[in-house]
Enzyme design. Structure first.
Site, PDB file in Angstrom:
ATOM      1  CB  SER A 172      33.741  33.313  40.796  1.00  0.00           C
ATOM      2  OG  SER A 172      34.048  34.377  40.971  1.00  0.00           O
ATOM      3  CE  LYS A 232      40.482  44.347  34.133  1.00  0.00           C
ATOM      4  NZ  LYS A 232      39.165  44.950  33.733  1.00  0.00           N
ATOM      5  CB  SER A 233      43.828  39.440  37.157  1.00  0.00           C
ATOM      6  OG  SER A 233      42.724  39.279  36.524  1.00  0.00           O
ATOM      7  CG  ASP A 248      37.117  38.051  32.227  1.00  0.00           C
ATOM      8  OD1 ASP A 248      36.104  38.356  32.532  1.00  0.00           O
ATOM      9  OD2 ASP A 248      38.096  38.185  33.002  1.00  0.00           O
ATOM     10  NE  ARG A 298      44.425  37.858  42.237  1.00  0.00           N
ATOM     11  CZ  ARG A 298      43.152  38.243  41.423  1.00  0.00           C
ATOM     12  NH1 ARG A 298      43.301  39.319  40.426  1.00  0.00           N
ATOM     13  NH2 ARG A 298      42.087  37.589  41.465  1.00  0.00           N
ATOM     14  NE  ARG A 358      31.772  40.974  29.389  1.00  0.00           N
ATOM     15  CZ  ARG A 358      32.944  40.781  30.179  1.00  0.00           C
ATOM     16  NH1 ARG A 358      33.492  39.756  30.423  1.00  0.00           N
ATOM     17  NH2 ARG A 358      33.717  42.303  30.568  1.00  0.00           N
ATOM     18  CE  LYS A 373      33.056  37.111  34.177  1.00  0.00           C
ATOM     19  NZ  LYS A 373      34.073  37.347  34.782  1.00  0.00           N
ATOM     20  NE  ARG A 375      37.136  41.472  29.671  1.00  0.00           N
ATOM     21  CZ  ARG A 375      38.487  41.392  29.842  1.00  0.00           C
ATOM     22  NH1 ARG A 375      39.131  41.760  28.727  1.00  0.00           N
ATOM     23  NH2 ARG A 375      39.280  41.688  30.881  1.00  0.00           N
ATOM     24  NE  ARG A 391      30.371  43.344  36.953  1.00  0.00           N
ATOM     25  CZ  ARG A 391      31.796  43.411  36.870  1.00  0.00           C
ATOM     26  NH1 ARG A 391      32.308  44.477  36.492  1.00  0.00           N
ATOM     27  NH2 ARG A 391      32.402  42.204  36.939  1.00  0.00           N
TER      28      ARG A 391
END
Length: 769
Positions: free
Chosen positions: A492, A346-347, A640, A351, A671, A667, A717, A447
């Site tokens: 981060s 996904k990352s 993650d 991008r 979590r 997140k 998740r 968030r």
């Protein structure tokens, strides 16, 4: 609230009013068989009465059993009415309201009034003219339903079922009257929404009134031409589908266009400007411009279809707050064997779209993750004028517009549940010449975004957030950015990437120092697009003012998605699983390192590099796990993956300790708290700390804990981690609020079943559903 009216008066017994009566009858309101048959005598029965200028329509309504009685005069019917529905044409509303005002005193005490008109400002003006103000017991409304047919003979009891009814209450509208009108439409199985008057008229002008105007115009234009018979004889289905609405009632639509003139003209201006843009592109043979328009329209149409059907593709944008919940029901036990490939990273998918759009030339992407988060990013760039083909089976073609080629979107950019997209977009959009607003779904709007907004403001960006630094983000365009040296207070990758993207547009150097290594996909991909990025120790930097050149991208499988199956195999006796083409970027392999330290039988095979990213096949078999103290330097490399790793810890011998992981509290959910609550529900001993957790595992090869019910808090998740936990549970695990799994991992359920898990999904409209 249950519909509990003594007498409902419908003024105007056409298709809309007649269908309302039919729907109420079908729901059981005022049926004759409701009389007391138990020997206690007749019961006073609720009535539906109607007023209409046509005695024939009234007679037919009585004959069809839709109404109990009627009259062509209003005053006799108002007497004793508890709820009055004005279902007359918009231009007839003024005289009807004035007549109603003169006889309303005879209605039942606390009478509520509503209407069905499609233009609310005009009807509100009628109310002010008739009553001197908008009465507190008047609830303006508009059912979004209709037909090309007219008259009470066309009444359809299902006309409103699963359709929207928009109510536009005033600030001083009586809450009791509003609740009763909501109950009226709920009895017809309609979905009731609320909106202010001005917004309603703007939205309907664009989505309903303008299409009707165009359909009438197109058919009229073609009907005037000499060859019209051949045109209509050979017209294909597309012409028939588009022009179907030109068969609607001409008088009604004339009234609507007069009543909502300003909003209709504004939407027509926008449409004419769009047609002019397309004409210029066709005249110039500008294929990229044509593709951008057609592709944006095509995907917008798919988006519209998904909203109608309440399917997953971005549907939560409109539906989540009141839509259906998805629940997983996972049977205990099962096996984990086979060879699978999980979706693309996904990352990297996010991008690839961002940098491909800003590059010069055409970028071909393979392995693109077709999940809702990535699709939201893709759609956002379409809305900023980028031509994008696909996705189709993971392939996307991006026609880059260059660093300064993005166009102002028509409205807010919606990024769904994607925190990555929102934070990276903030940096990228801070350097644009136009204003933008970034918004997301209900989960994302909770968030914090201050961690990117604050350093961007240091660079000269102007960004407004909601209370608590939360979305939506409103970014002012045309600001001069200046590079900064920024020491991140918390590791981060999203913050680092945000500042590097802003640095592309900044004067001078932008330097980011990270307290611990984080994923470096942005730096690698920028280099792949020909943009120089430097790194020394814990600091990376770049200079603004460069350009990006298109490059092919092959997206590896997402190690975060692979993690759920790595853990599934690691905890299940007899397992033997291969995960193909998984990205093993050094900044992402914390999960591999941690599982190996816990004793997992995990090997890397077929290691290679694709597009600057290292990949491998991961082969994992069951081996007994042991509890460990997770090394602090591995925490940011697996941030993650911890929900799944907590499940591994619950099946390991001894205690697993995690510290310096407070990032997990901000997140998609907290979590740490969510996993602790879930583990406790299953009977797993754990101790929660502000920045971590201790988990005491069983270490047995049989059942490790019980079954139970888990609230995933809408966090994909959390949901997937507890689905995996069922492999070693003693009973069924039921997981609530799982719809967002599709945003991160499309196809998770199919893959889970393929390797040997027993997982079912079901709709959950409320407790006990």
């Amino acid at each position: 609230m249950k519909l509990n009216e003594s007498r409902i008066l419908i003024v105007g017994l056409g298709l809309i009013g007649g269908s309302l009566a039919a729907a109420l009858r079908q729901a059981g309101f005022g049926r004759r068989d409701s009389d007391d048959a138990g020997g206690g005598g007749p019961v006073k029965r609720a009535e539906i009465v109607a007023c209409d200028p046509s005695p024939d329509e009234i007679a037919l309504g009585i004959e069809m059993g839709l109404i109990d009685r009627g009259d062509t005069r209003l005053a006799p019917l108002v007497e004793g009415a508890s709820l009055i529905v004005l279902a007359v044409p918009v231009l007839a509303m003024g005289p009807v309201m004035r007549e109603l005002a003169g006889c309303l005193g005879t209605a039942a005490p606390g009478v509520a009034i509503t209407d069905v008109g499609s233009t609310k400002a005009a009807i509100r003006d009628c109310a002010v003219d008739a009553f001197g103000r908008v009465p507190a017991n008047l609830v303006l409304g508009h059912p979004i339903a209709g037909s090309e047919k007219s008259g009470v003979a066309a009444a359809d009891p299902c006309l409103y079922a699963n359709h929207k009814v928009i109510l536009t209450p005033e600030p001083d509208t009586d809450p009791a009257a509003l609740a009763r009108v909501r109950a009226l439409w709920a009895a017809c199985d309609a979905e009731v929404l609320e909106m202010d008057v001005a917004r309603h008229d703007q939205v309907l002008a664009r989505t309903s009134h303008l299409p009707h105007l165009l359909a009438f115009s197109l058919v009229d234009t073609l009907a005037r031409q000499d060859e019209r018979l051949d045109i209509f004889r050979y017209a294909a289905g597309g012409f028939r589908d588009f022009t179907r609405i030109a068969g609607s009632d001409p008088v009604m639509w004339r009234d609507i266009f007069v009543a909502n003139r300003d909003a209709v003209l504004a939407s027509l201006d926008d449409f004419e400007a769009g047609v002019a843009r397309l004409r210029r592109a066709v005249e110039a043979g500008d294929t990229d411009a044509m593709l951008a328009i057609f592709d944006r329209a095509s995907h917008a149409r798919h988006y519209f279809e998904s909203l109608l059907n309440q399917t997953s593709y971005q549907a939560e944008y409109q539906m989540q707050a009141q839509g259906k919940k998805l629940r997983y029901r996972v049977a205990p036990g099962g096996g984990v064997t086979g060879r699978i490939r999980v979706p693309g990273d996904k990352s990297i998918s996010h991008r690839s779209i961002m940098l491909g759009a800003l590059a010069e030339g055409v970028t071909e992407v393979k392995g693109f993750l077709e999940g809702e988060d990535s699709l939201a990013t893709l759609q956002a760039f379409r809305e900023m004028g980028v031509a994008i083909e696909g996705p189709h089976q993971g392939r996307v073609t991006i026609h880059g517009v260059g660093m300064h080629g993005l166009q102002a979107p028509a409205g807010p950019l919606y990024v769904g549940n994607a925190g990555t997209a929102m934070r990276l977009f903030a940096g990228l959009l801070a350097g644009q010449a136009f204003d933008t607003e970034l918004t997301g779904d209900a989960s994302l709007t909770k968030r914090p975004m201050g961690r990117v907004a604050d350093p961007l403001r240091l660079m000269g960006a102007e960004i407004d957030t909601a209370e608590g630094g939360r979305p939506p983000l409103r970014i002012k365009g045309g600001k001069t950015l200046t590079g900064i040296v920024y020491d991140m207070p918390m590791a981060s990758a999203q913050v680092k990437s945000c500042l590097l993207l802003a640095g592309l547009y900044a004067e001078g150097e932008t330097r980011v120092r990270e307290p611990a290594p984080t994923r470096d996909h942005t730096e690698r991909m920028l280099a792949g697009f020909g943009y120089a990025v430097h790194r020394e120790g814990d600091t990376c930097w770049l200079s603004g003012g460069g350009k990006l050149t298109s490059a092919p991208i092959d997206v590896p499988s997402d190690i975060s998605s692979a993690t759920f199956f790595l853990v599934a195999a690691a905890i299940t006796p007899g397992s033997d699983l291969v995960l193909e083409h998984v990205g093993i970027n050094p900044t992402r392999i914390g999960v591999i390192n941690i599982l190996t330290l816990m004793g997992a039988d995990l090997r890397l095979a077929n290691e290679r590099e694709v597009g600057g990213e290292p990949v491998a096949d991961l082969h994992i078999r069951y081996a007994p796990l042991k509890g460990i103290e997770i090394p602090v330097d591995q925490v940011p490399l697996a941030i993650d993956e911890f929900p799944a790793l907590f499940v591994a810890a619950a099946n390991a011998a001894g205690t697993t300790r995690l510290r310096e992981a407070s990032e997990l509290r901000v997140k998609e959910s907290d979590r740490l708290q969510a996993m602790a609550d879930g583990l406790t529900a299953l009977g797993v001993e754990n101790t929660l700390y502000p920045d971590g957790i201790d988990i005491v595992g069983s270490g047995d090869e049989g059942v490790s804990y019980g079954g139970g019910r888990i609230d995933s808090l809408g966090d994909h998740r959390i949901a997937m981690a507890f689905a995996v936990a069922a492999l070693r549970a003693g009973g069924e695990i039921v997981i609530d609020d799982c719809a967002n799994v599709a945003t991160s991992f499309p196809g998770f359920i199919d893959l889970a079943r393929r390797v040997g898990m027993s997982l079912a999904e079901e709709q959950a409209n409320g407790e006990g559903a």
